[in-house]
Scaffold this motif. Structure first.
Motif, PDB file in Angstrom:
ATOM      1  N   UNK A  26       1.373 -11.194  49.973  1.00  0.00           N
ATOM      2  CA  UNK A  26       0.300 -11.397  49.004  1.00  0.00           C
ATOM      3  C   UNK A  26      -0.372 -10.055  48.792  1.00  0.00           C
ATOM      4  N   UNK A  27      -0.465  -9.628  47.526  1.00  0.00           N
ATOM      5  CA  UNK A  27      -1.117  -8.350  47.207  1.00  0.00           C
ATOM      6  C   UNK A  27      -2.084  -8.554  46.046  1.00  0.00           C
ATOM      7  N   UNK A  28      -3.329  -8.106  46.257  1.00  0.00           N
ATOM      8  CA  UNK A  28      -4.332  -8.191  45.210  1.00  0.00           C
ATOM      9  C   UNK A  28      -5.373  -7.101  45.396  1.00  0.00           C
ATOM     10  N   UNK A  29      -6.003  -6.709  44.310  1.00  0.00           N
ATOM     11  CA  UNK A  29      -7.125  -5.781  44.418  1.00  0.00           C
ATOM     12  C   UNK A  29      -8.410  -6.558  44.693  1.00  0.00           C
ATOM     13  N   UNK A  30      -8.325  -7.870  44.697  1.00  0.00           N
ATOM     14  CA  UNK A  30      -9.464  -8.746  44.965  1.00  0.00           C
ATOM     15  C   UNK A  30      -9.457  -9.265  46.388  1.00  0.00           C
ATOM     16  N   UNK A  31      -9.859 -10.513  46.521  1.00  0.00           N
ATOM     17  CA  UNK A  31     -10.011 -11.166  47.821  1.00  0.00           C
ATOM     18  C   UNK A  31      -8.904 -12.199  48.024  1.00  0.00           C
ATOM     19  N   UNK A  32      -8.470 -12.347  49.284  1.00  0.00           N
ATOM     20  CA  UNK A  32      -7.563 -13.424  49.670  1.00  0.00           C
ATOM     21  C   UNK A  32      -8.325 -14.344  50.618  1.00  0.00           C
ATOM     22  N   UNK A  33      -8.292 -15.644  50.325  1.00  0.00           N
ATOM     23  CA  UNK A  33      -8.889 -16.648  51.197  1.00  0.00           C
ATOM     24  C   UNK A  33      -7.785 -17.607  51.611  1.00  0.00           C
ATOM     25  N   UNK A  34      -7.598 -17.760  52.917  1.00  0.00           N
ATOM     26  CA  UNK A  34      -6.675 -18.772  53.440  1.00  0.00           C
ATOM     27  C   UNK A  34      -7.543 -19.938  53.885  1.00  0.00           C
ATOM     28  N   UNK A  35      -7.447 -21.049  53.166  1.00  0.00           N
ATOM     29  CA  UNK A  35      -8.245 -22.233  53.477  1.00  0.00           C
ATOM     30  C   UNK A  35      -7.814 -22.872  54.786  1.00  0.00           C
ATOM     31  N   UNK A  36      -8.593 -23.840  55.258  1.00  0.00           N
ATOM     32  CA  UNK A  36      -8.331 -24.487  56.547  1.00  0.00           C
ATOM     33  C   UNK A  36      -6.938 -25.084  56.653  1.00  0.00           C
ATOM     34  N   UNK A  37      -6.373 -25.568  55.551  1.00  0.00           N
ATOM     35  CA  UNK A  37      -5.039 -26.154  55.569  1.00  0.00           C
ATOM     36  C   UNK A  37      -3.967 -25.157  55.154  1.00  0.00           C
ATOM     37  N   UNK A  38      -4.375 -23.922  54.841  1.00  0.00           N
ATOM     38  CA  UNK A  38      -3.450 -22.907  54.374  1.00  0.00           C
ATOM     39  C   UNK A  38      -2.747 -22.183  55.502  1.00  0.00           C
ATOM     40  N   UNK A  39      -1.578 -21.616  55.158  1.00  0.00           N
ATOM     41  CA  UNK A  39      -0.765 -20.888  56.126  1.00  0.00           C
ATOM     42  C   UNK A  39      -0.043 -19.753  55.410  1.00  0.00           C
ATOM     43  N   UNK A  40      -0.093 -18.553  55.998  1.00  0.00           N
ATOM     44  CA  UNK A  40       0.607 -17.400  55.435  1.00  0.00           C
ATOM     45  C   UNK A  40       1.413 -16.743  56.538  1.00  0.00           C
ATOM     46  N   UNK A  41       2.672 -16.431  56.225  1.00  0.00           N
ATOM     47  CA  UNK A  41       3.546 -15.695  57.136  1.00  0.00           C
ATOM     48  C   UNK A  41       4.098 -14.497  56.391  1.00  0.00           C
ATOM     49  N   UNK A  42       3.694 -13.313  56.783  1.00  0.00           N
ATOM     50  CA  UNK A  42       4.213 -12.060  56.249  1.00  0.00           C
ATOM     51  C   UNK A  42       3.099 -11.044  56.192  1.00  0.00           C
ATOM     52  N   UNK A  43       2.798 -10.499  55.011  1.00  0.00           N
ATOM     53  CA  UNK A  43       1.805  -9.433  54.891  1.00  0.00           C
ATOM     54  C   UNK A  43       0.830  -9.725  53.762  1.00  0.00           C
ATOM     55  N   UNK A  44      -0.450  -9.380  54.021  1.00  0.00           N
ATOM     56  CA  UNK A  44      -1.491  -9.474  53.003  1.00  0.00           C
ATOM     57  C   UNK A  44      -2.066  -8.082  52.801  1.00  0.00           C
ATOM     58  N   UNK A  45      -2.215  -7.693  51.533  1.00  0.00           N
ATOM     59  CA  UNK A  45      -2.927  -6.469  51.174  1.00  0.00           C
ATOM     60  C   UNK A  45      -3.982  -6.864  50.148  1.00  0.00           C
ATOM     61  N   UNK A  46      -5.258  -6.610  50.480  1.00  0.00           N
ATOM     62  CA  UNK A  46      -6.349  -7.031  49.605  1.00  0.00           C
ATOM     63  C   UNK A  46      -7.595  -6.214  49.899  1.00  0.00           C
ATOM     64  N   UNK A  47      -8.626  -6.431  49.077  1.00  0.00           N
ATOM     65  CA  UNK A  47      -9.920  -5.812  49.345  1.00  0.00           C
ATOM     66  C   UNK A  47     -10.556  -6.478  50.560  1.00  0.00           C
ATOM     67  N   UNK A  48     -10.723  -7.806  50.502  1.00  0.00           N
ATOM     68  CA  UNK A  48     -11.306  -8.578  51.596  1.00  0.00           C
ATOM     69  C   UNK A  48     -10.406  -9.775  51.873  1.00  0.00           C
ATOM     70  N   UNK A  49     -10.377 -10.220  53.145  1.00  0.00           N
ATOM     71  CA  UNK A  49      -9.549 -11.361  53.530  1.00  0.00           C
ATOM     72  C   UNK A  49     -10.378 -12.274  54.423  1.00  0.00           C
ATOM     73  N   UNK A  50     -10.386 -13.567  54.092  1.00  0.00           N
ATOM     74  CA  UNK A  50     -11.023 -14.579  54.924  1.00  0.00           C
ATOM     75  C   UNK A  50      -9.944 -15.549  55.390  1.00  0.00           C
ATOM     76  N   UNK A  51      -9.889 -15.768  56.706  1.00  0.00           N
ATOM     77  CA  UNK A  51      -8.859 -16.634  57.285  1.00  0.00           C
ATOM     78  C   UNK A  51      -9.538 -17.836  57.930  1.00  0.00           C
ATOM     79  N   UNK A  52      -9.363 -19.006  57.301  1.00  0.00           N
ATOM     80  CA  UNK A  52      -9.871 -20.257  57.860  1.00  0.00           C
ATOM     81  C   UNK A  52      -8.705 -21.125  58.318  1.00  0.00           C
TER      82      UNK A  52
END
Length: 130
Positions: A46-72
């Motif tokens: 996942x790549x963005x110049x903005x924010x990435x939010x992983x919600x409570x039911x969300x799951x990410x496997x790999x790499x995130x590049x962003x301004x801000x990241x919130x992991x729930x």
């Protein structure tokens, strides 16, 4: 925390936030100028110049590049943020973090290493907060 359904104006273009909804599985990369919210599953970058939010039911496997990241939810891999990475009480991060600031809230789990991204001397951290 930064996710809204409203479009944003940037350089004359309308940007719409990207939602990967519950029950959805994304295999591959997602590149966006807008914020990204994950309530489903992502197996790819996942790549963005903005924010990435992983919600409570969300799951990410790999790499995130962003301004801000919130992991729930769950994150396994590498997180690179120019700003803040926040792990909420329901969040779990296994991997590497590179950010200007790392916030681990009480109840969150972080297993891995962190590196300050401000160009200063590397600071390595390994911890689990429960």
């Amino acid at each position: 925390m930064g996710f809204s359904s409203k479009s944003k104006l940037q350089r004359g273009a309308v940007l719409t936030d990207t939602l990967i909804g519950e029950g959805s599985v994304l295999e591959g990369s997602c590149i966006s100028e807008a914020d990204i919210r994950v309530e489903g599953e992502v197996n790819g970058d996942l790549r963005t110049s903005g924010e990435v939010v992983i919600g409570e039911k969300g799951s990410v496997r790999s790499e995130i590049q962003a301004r801000d990241v919130t992991i729930a939810g769950r994150m396994e891999g590498t997180v690179r943020a120019t700003g803040v990475v926040r792990i909420t009480p329901s969040g779990r991060l296994t991997g590497m973090v590179e950010a200007s600031s790392l916030i681990i809230e009480k109840g969150a789990v972080f297993q891995g290493t962190s590196r300050m991204a401000d160009g200063s001397e590397d600071r390595i951290l390994s911890c689990v907060v429960v």
